[in-house]
Design a protein around this motif. Structure first.
Motif, short mmCIF file in Angstrom:
data_model
loop_
_atom_site.label_atom_id
_atom_site.label_comp_id
_atom_site.label_asym_id
_atom_site.label_seq_id
_atom_site.Cartn_x
_atom_site.Cartn_y
_atom_site.Cartn_z
N VAL A 138 0.60 -1.10 -0.21
CA VAL A 138 0.01 0.15 0.30
C VAL A 138 0.79 1.13 0.31
N PRO A 139 1.03 1.92 -1.05
CA PRO A 139 1.77 3.54 -0.85
C PRO A 139 1.54 4.36 0.03
N SER A 140 2.09 4.41 0.51
CA SER A 140 2.09 5.93 1.96
C SER A 140 1.62 6.65 1.08
N PHE A 141 0.69 7.64 1.30
CA PHE A 141 -0.10 9.15 0.94
C PHE A 141 -0.34 9.90 2.69
N ALA A 142 0.72 10.32 3.08
CA ALA A 142 1.38 11.24 4.01
C ALA A 142 1.05 12.54 3.49
N LEU B 240 0.48 9.62 -7.38
CA LEU B 240 1.46 9.66 -5.93
C LEU B 240 2.39 10.76 -5.81
N PRO B 241 2.74 11.49 -5.31
CA PRO B 241 3.81 12.62 -5.09
C PRO B 241 5.49 11.63 -5.78
N ASP B 242 5.56 10.88 -4.84
CA ASP B 242 6.58 10.16 -5.10
C ASP B 242 6.77 9.48 -6.45
N ASP B 243 6.10 9.47 -7.48
CA ASP B 243 5.71 8.51 -8.32
C ASP B 243 5.69 9.59 -9.18
N VAL B 244 5.87 10.96 -9.51
CA VAL B 244 5.76 11.89 -10.23
C VAL B 244 7.47 13.50 -9.89
N ARG B 245 7.89 12.60 -8.46
CA ARG B 245 8.98 13.19 -8.90
C ARG B 245 9.77 12.40 -9.26
#
Length: 100
Positions: A33-37, A79-84
């Motif tokens: 489950v990805p982090s949604f922080a 997801l922010p990490d995926d975009v980065r």
């Protein structure tokens, strides 16, 4: 219930041979489950980060050249990490060789 069914329940097949117990298969692990922080980003958030129009981000999505996304109902989210990570992969020069 038929007569053969009783024998099967006792561990014998219909021919009277003893059946081997079936090995218990472990449950497969659930997907991570990805982090949604940071929350999920919208198309507008991605466009603002990349300094392009929302139409440009939509074009990237339709042409499958943009960052990974998910549909949440009828909404597109990132997801922010995926975009980065996707953005970091877009650089076509060696950052070590850049002048400061």
């Amino acid at each position: 219930m038929e007569p053969g069914d009783v024998r099967e329940a006792q561990g014998f097949d219909r021919g009277g041979r003893r059946m081997r117990p079936r090995p218990v298969q472990p449950e497969p692990a659930p997907p991570p489950v990805p982090s949604f922080a940071e929350g999920l980003w919208t198309t507008a958030d991605v466009a603002n980060l990349c300094r392009v129009s929302e139409g440009c981000v939509k074009h990237w999505r339709f042409s499958r050249t943009g960052p990974p996304y998910a549909k949440v109902g009828r909404h597109v989210r990132y997801l922010p990490d995926d975009v980065r990570a996707w953005l970091a992969d877009q650089w076509n020069c060696d950052p070590e060789g850049m002048d400061s």
